[in-house]
Design a protein around this motif. Sequence first.
Motif, short mmCIF file in Angstrom:
data_model
loop_
_atom_site.label_atom_id
_atom_site.label_comp_id
_atom_site.label_asym_id
_atom_site.label_seq_id
_atom_site.Cartn_x
_atom_site.Cartn_y
_atom_site.Cartn_z
N ALA A 84 -14.82 60.03 37.36
CA ALA A 84 -15.41 59.49 38.59
C ALA A 84 -16.89 59.81 38.70
O ALA A 84 -17.66 59.03 39.29
CB ALA A 84 -14.66 60.03 39.81
N SER A 85 -17.32 60.94 38.16
CA SER A 85 -18.73 61.32 38.25
C SER A 85 -19.64 60.36 37.49
O SER A 85 -20.85 60.30 37.78
CB SER A 85 -18.92 62.74 37.72
OG SER A 85 -18.52 62.83 36.36
N ALA A 86 -19.11 59.63 36.53
CA ALA A 86 -19.94 58.70 35.75
C ALA A 86 -20.12 57.37 36.45
O ALA A 86 -21.01 56.59 36.09
CB ALA A 86 -19.32 58.48 34.37
N TRP A 87 -19.30 57.09 37.45
CA TRP A 87 -19.36 55.79 38.11
C TRP A 87 -20.55 55.69 39.05
O TRP A 87 -20.85 56.61 39.81
CB TRP A 87 -18.08 55.54 38.89
CG TRP A 87 -16.98 54.95 38.06
CD1 TRP A 87 -16.86 55.01 36.71
CD2 TRP A 87 -15.86 54.19 38.53
NE1 TRP A 87 -15.73 54.35 36.30
CE2 TRP A 87 -15.10 53.84 37.40
CE3 TRP A 87 -15.43 53.79 39.79
CZ2 TRP A 87 -13.92 53.10 37.49
CZ3 TRP A 87 -14.26 53.06 39.89
CH2 TRP A 87 -13.52 52.71 38.75
N SER A 88 -21.23 54.57 38.97
CA SER A 88 -22.30 54.21 39.89
C SER A 88 -22.57 52.73 39.69
O SER A 88 -21.97 52.09 38.83
CB SER A 88 -23.56 55.05 39.62
OG SER A 88 -24.07 54.77 38.32
N LEU A 89 -23.49 52.17 40.44
CA LEU A 89 -23.83 50.77 40.25
C LEU A 89 -24.42 50.54 38.87
O LEU A 89 -24.12 49.54 38.20
CB LEU A 89 -24.81 50.32 41.34
CG LEU A 89 -25.28 48.85 41.24
CD1 LEU A 89 -24.09 47.91 41.34
CD2 LEU A 89 -26.31 48.57 42.32
#
Length: 298
Positions: free
Chosen positions: A55-60
Amino acid sequence: MTTLQGQTPPDLSGRNLSFRRAFANRAATSLIALCVLVAALPLALVAWEVVSKGASAWSLAWFVEEIPRNYRTEGPGMGPAILGTLTITGMAALMSIPIGVLGAVYLNEYGKNKPLARFIRTMADVMTGVPSIMMGLFIYVGYVIVIGDKTGFGGALALACLMLPIVIRSTEEMLRLVPDELRQASSGLGARKWRTTLGVVLPAASSGITSGSLLAVARAAGETAPIIVTVGLTYIYKPDLFDGQNTTLAAQIFRNASQPFAASQERAWGAALTLIAIVFVFTILSRIIAARFAIDKR
């Protein structure tokens, strides 16, 4: 009261029998609940591990930027792999689902127990158990070497070969569940066999066919071995499946997870979470479509 042999029959309506039935019912319910818990626990642990680390890798930027070329480079970027997964899997579905459905229609409605139909069923069962790497090597020898380059379309061919037997067998089973009375009623009204198949049989089995096809798509989206063999590797967007090498989330998971660097490990976990999310969406979509068709039939 005694029987002819002088024995007293058991009291089937007494309190003892009621207690035993209640105890057996509760024991069976507890056992089933325990089995469900044992089966769900590993799945929950895997899901928690992937979510907590990915989850920490997710971004726009994760969904739109290109993949870093250096495994040591930190930062997001898995857009080309997401696009490659969707396009390659979509092309495989376009090739395998129509052929699989038509093949199942032949097996159940026309072929029945003819020698050709039995041969096709046997080969479909054999293909279901063939390892995915063998499909990748088959397409590599029969397509990649012939054209002289790895492409996304080669990966789509490999995934289509994996999906085809699943679609055939699942569709055939759904067609078998359609009552023969529907076919007979349509024939009694003067409809030809092909018209009965298209207008009565396929709509009646459409929910199961849709669910089975989307589950085959979900399985193909997570394949790694045939993709590595036939697709190659790229770090940029390649929407054209015939233009050079491509990539998918499964391939990026394999390549980044095999590196010892923290940045690549984080990208591998993020790609794994993205792939699980895509498969989850496909699965939920199949359930919704199946339920919608089932409601319409009532």
